[in-house]
Structures are given as C-alpha cells and as structure tokens.
Design a protein around this motif. Structure first.
Motif, PDB file in Angstrom:
ATOM      1  N   GLU A 111      18.471   2.476  -8.791  1.00  0.00           N
ATOM      2  CA  GLU A 111      18.262   3.002  -7.680  1.00  0.00           C
ATOM      3  C   GLU A 111      17.009   3.694  -7.476  1.00  0.00           C
ATOM      4  OE1 GLU A 111      20.092   2.629  -4.944  1.00  0.00           O
ATOM      5  OE2 GLU A 111      19.493   4.053  -3.703  1.00  0.00           O
ATOM      6  N   ALA A 112      16.589   3.726  -8.573  1.00  0.00           N
ATOM      7  CA  ALA A 112      14.921   4.423  -8.874  1.00  0.00           C
ATOM      8  C   ALA A 112      14.014   3.622  -8.250  1.00  0.00           C
ATOM      9  CB  ALA A 112      14.611   4.771 -10.112  1.00  0.00           C
ATOM     10  N   VAL A 138       7.448   2.733  -9.381  1.00  0.00           N
ATOM     11  CA  VAL A 138       8.794   3.183  -9.975  1.00  0.00           C
ATOM     12  C   VAL A 138       8.294   3.982 -11.403  1.00  0.00           C
ATOM     13  CG1 VAL A 138       9.342   1.086 -11.483  1.00  0.00           C
ATOM     14  CG2 VAL A 138      11.176   2.805 -10.570  1.00  0.00           C
ATOM     15  N   GLY A 139       7.106   3.453 -11.949  1.00  0.00           N
ATOM     16  CA  GLY A 139       6.688   4.004 -13.186  1.00  0.00           C
ATOM     17  C   GLY A 139       6.265   5.365 -13.398  1.00  0.00           C
ATOM     18  N   ALA A 192      10.472   4.932  -1.080  1.00  0.00           N
ATOM     19  CA  ALA A 192      10.597   6.241  -0.174  1.00  0.00           C
ATOM     20  C   ALA A 192       9.813   7.208  -0.845  1.00  0.00           C
ATOM     21  CB  ALA A 192      12.173   6.486  -0.164  1.00  0.00           C
ATOM     22  N   PHE A 193       9.441   7.240  -1.975  1.00  0.00           N
ATOM     23  CA  PHE A 193       8.679   8.361  -2.480  1.00  0.00           C
ATOM     24  C   PHE A 193       7.243   7.789  -2.519  1.00  0.00           C
ATOM     25  CE2 PHE A 193       8.475  12.282  -4.825  1.00  0.00           C
ATOM     26  CZ  PHE A 193       9.633  12.954  -4.391  1.00  0.00           C
ATOM     27  N   ARG A 222       0.746  -1.364   0.188  1.00  0.00           N
ATOM     28  CA  ARG A 222       0.061  -0.025   0.011  1.00  0.00           C
ATOM     29  C   ARG A 222       0.934   1.173   0.088  1.00  0.00           C
ATOM     30  NH1 ARG A 222      -0.348   1.286   6.080  1.00  0.00           N
ATOM     31  NH2 ARG A 222       1.506   0.302   6.719  1.00  0.00           N
ATOM     32  N   LEU A 223       2.070   1.118   0.420  1.00  0.00           N
ATOM     33  CA  LEU A 223       3.080   2.466   0.716  1.00  0.00           C
ATOM     34  C   LEU A 223       3.356   2.952  -0.709  1.00  0.00           C
ATOM     35  CD1 LEU A 223       4.859   1.420   4.112  1.00  0.00           C
ATOM     36  CD2 LEU A 223       2.796   2.909   3.748  1.00  0.00           C
ATOM     37  N   HIS A 224       3.439   2.277  -1.812  1.00  0.00           N
ATOM     38  CA  HIS A 224       3.644   2.581  -3.117  1.00  0.00           C
ATOM     39  C   HIS A 224       2.823   3.283  -3.589  1.00  0.00           C
ATOM     40  CE1 HIS A 224       7.531   0.383  -4.073  1.00  0.00           C
ATOM     41  NE2 HIS A 224       7.207  -0.575  -3.314  1.00  0.00           N
TER      42      HIS A 224
END
Lengths: 240, 80
Positions: free
Chosen positions: A200-201, A212-213, A207-208, A45-47
């Motif tokens: 690293e992305a 990633v996309g 963290a963001f 969920r954090l994504h």
C-alpha cells in the motif's frame, strides 16, 4: 550514461510509480539520475512534488516552440525530472507524428544529456510507437502483474528483447505463485530474479507526492526497489 | 550518504539467484556434462499442478509446447 526504460505490458500495472521509485533508489546509491516522462498522462512529475497545475514539459515546449531542455525540475542535486507537459489530444497526436518522422530526436537529446547524468530513466507509454523512440537503451523492462491477462499478453508480445519485471506481487495468492513458477520456467533469464511486492505504501507515495523510497523508506516495496536499483547497477557493470 | 555493500558486489559475472539455486545445473557444470539428460520430476509435477489449477493457463500451455512437462504423476493403481 545508461538509459533504462520501463513500459507496462498493459495499463495500470504501476509503471510510473515504479519508475519514480527506481530513480530515487539509484540516486540514493550515489548515481546522477534524470527521469523523463514520455507518457501523455503526465503523472511522473507528481511523485516529485511538482504542482498539479504546472503545465510545462518537453512535449508542451515542442508545441509552444520553446527549448525542451529548460523544462526539467531539479528535485535534489543529481536528481531531476522532465515532465511531458499538459497537452490536448490533438497536440499529443502532433507530437506522435513528429516523433515518428524524427525517430532520432531522442538519440540526439540523450547525447546532449550524457555528461550530466549517469542514468536516464524513461517512462514509456503503451500504444504510441513514436513516443517509444527514446534512443539507445541498455536496459528495457516490461512491467507485468502476475495475473491471467498478463499471461496471455506476454505470449502475444513480440518485443522479446525486454526483461520482465513483476510488480505488485502478492505471495499469498495461489494464482500469482503459480504464474511465477510457470514464467520462471517459460521465460528463464528474461524474468528478473526479483519481484516488487504488493504494498500500500506504493499507492500512498503518489498521494503524498513522493517516490516510495522517500515516503516510506523501510516499506517492503521500497526495499524491493532498492534491490532493483542494485540489479540495474550490476547489469551496467557487466555491460562495461 | 551511507554506502550500501550491495552496490559494490558487481565485479564478476554474477549468477542470478535462480542460477545459483539450480543444483542440477551446477552439477552438470561441475561434471562437465552439459548434455546430461535429467528430469527434475518434483519440479515438473509442481508445474503440472499449477497449470491444471487454471483452465486458461492450461489452454495457453497447449499453445506453448516448449514447457510441456515430460513427466506426469504416477497412478499406482494402473501399474501392472
């Protein structure tokens, strides 16, 4: 509706981040996607920018006697995420026992969701066999890293029906190149014809609080995951 | 939403990149000789080198005779 599951061959291979990224990539390609977190760690969920303090999820709802299907979050139209929820260890055991005694539970849940989604993606934990009862699943991927531990574990693994997908591939590494060569020979078509490169992305994306996309659309990992989503669409077409 | 052409190329049974890149497999198919005995020596040597570099992989390989390379690098000093 097509079900896709991702499960790590061992812990820490980046399965949840990859699942979040794959769901977002399928959505970008025009598919209606639901992501379901089957892992008690409850990180998926954090994504999707759900608050860390938010305790809700399908397993929490089962413990509390609340309807499980009211616990999903709509990220965008056609993209939803269903967290596991925050559970104590003994509550996780209760859910495991319940899923073992009712192995068809997610079959029924899948059937009730089928008309609303083109894809349901399951983040499946390692050592909870009850939590792996997710119902019919057309595409099952085992996530590996090209390292010696995974090399040993693949050979010990008995679930050969799952495809193997290499995550965090680093072509600079001699060992990883060697393992890719050996696995290509050894596992043939079971090994996906693509890898997701070390990037690293992918770590930064969590963290963001984004897949990633969305966080870094032009990153190597995001492009790899878009290829993975396209592979999934291809496999679905072949199966139809 | 921008249409990505890659999402549309899915009609026929698509060969994987590995299938397409295997010239020998394609040649066998073209000649209709699936039983043709052919050993890709350079690929076998590369595989053997990869295994020899890492003791654990070499040990695992002994447990998996299926991919044991059938050809080893020639040692010309020992030839008659």
């Amino acid at each position: 509706m097509t079900a896709l599951s991702l499960r790590g061959l061992r812990g820490g291979v980046g399965t949840s981040s990859l699942l979040a990224a794959t769901g977002q990539a399928l959505h970008r390609l025009g598919e209606r996607v639901l992501l379901v977190d089957m892992c008690p760690e409850n990180l998926l969920r954090l994504h999707f920018n759900v608050d860390v303090s938010e305790p809700g999820g399908w397993a929490r709802a089962m413990i509390d006697g609340v309807a499980w299907n009211t616990q999903a979050w709509d990220v965008e139209p056609g993209l939803s995420v269903l967290p596991y929820g925050r559970l104590k260890l003994e509550e996780q055991d209760q859910i495991e026992q319940r899923l073992l005694s009712e192995p068809m539970l997610w079959d029924r849940r899948q059937a009730s969701l089928a008309e609303h989604f083109d894809w349901i993606l399951f983040d499946v934990p390692l050592r909870l066999p009850g939590h792996a009862h997710i119902g019919p699943c057309a595409l099952r991927l085992r996530i590996v890293e090209a390292d010696a531990a995974c090399h040993v574990l693949i050979q010990q693994d008995e679930s050969s029906g799952e495809h193997l997908l290499i995550n965090r591939f680093d072509p600079v590494s001699q060992l990883q190149r060697d393992l890719l060569l050996i696995w290509s020979k050894q596992y043939g078509a079971r090994l996906l014809p693509l890898t997701v490169h070390l990037d690293e992305a992918m770590r930064e994306a969590l963290a963001f609080k984004k897949p990633v996309g969305t966080y870094a659309e032009s990153s190597l990992a995001a492009q790899d995951v878009l290829s993975l989503a396209t592979w999934c669409l291809t496999r679905r077409s072949e199966a139809e | 939403m921008a249409a990505l052409p890659t999402a549309l190329q899915v009609k026929a049974r698509v060969k994987s990149r590995a299938d397409r890149a295997d010239d020998i497999a394609l040649l066998k198919q073209e000649l209709e000789l699936p039983e043709l005995e052919y050993v890709d020596i350079s690929a076998q040597i590369e595989l053997q080198k990869a295994l020899n570099r890492w003791p654990l992989l070499e040990e695992m390989e002994r447990l998996q005779p299926a991919v044991q390379p059938r050809v080893h690098q020639a040692d010309f000093d020992k030839l008659p």
